[in-house]
Design an enzyme around this catalytic site. Sequence first.
Site, PDB file in Angstrom:
ATOM      1  CB  CYS A   1      -0.923  -0.071   1.213  1.00  0.00           C
ATOM      2  SG  CYS A   1      -1.533   1.488   1.838  1.00  0.00           S
TER       3      CYS A   1
ATOM      4  CB  CYS B   1       0.553   1.877   4.141  1.00  0.00           C
ATOM      5  SG  CYS B   1      -1.186   1.421   4.043  1.00  0.00           S
TER       6      CYS B   1
END
Length: 143
Positions: free
Chosen positions: A63, A66
């Site tokens: 991600c 993230c």
Amino acid sequence: MHYTCPHCGAINRLAELNNNARCGRCKSALLASLPTELTDTSFARFLAKNDLPIVIDFWASWCGPCQAMAPVFQQVSSRMNQHARFAKVNTEHAPTISNQWGIRSIPTLIVVQHGQEIDRLSGALPPAALQQWIEQALKKTHS
Ligand SMILES: [Zn+2]
């Protein structure tokens, strides 16, 4: 208050938390400067035995947002480590916990105290905004 050692997991009982506080078992400094990595197995104990509110970052290695948020989260955690515990959950390694907490998108931040959700945020924020959001969430907790 009860405070779980970030190094060995021992539960310490303290009158107050300060920079000199050391773990009774492993003698390491108790104030964590880095977020604690939690797994399906360590999660419940960490949540149950901490009296400070806990800010949990649910993330995954694939991600992008993230990855961008990780250093921001770390920076804010070292600034606010007397007011809250900071933890990270890799959703790929902890599917049970992620399911239990209804994580549908990442990054998701959840503020928890005594096992109960206080507030939740989805999406990454820059450092100042993240700190502000956490401060707002901590106002809803009880000391
Ligand atoms: Zn320890």
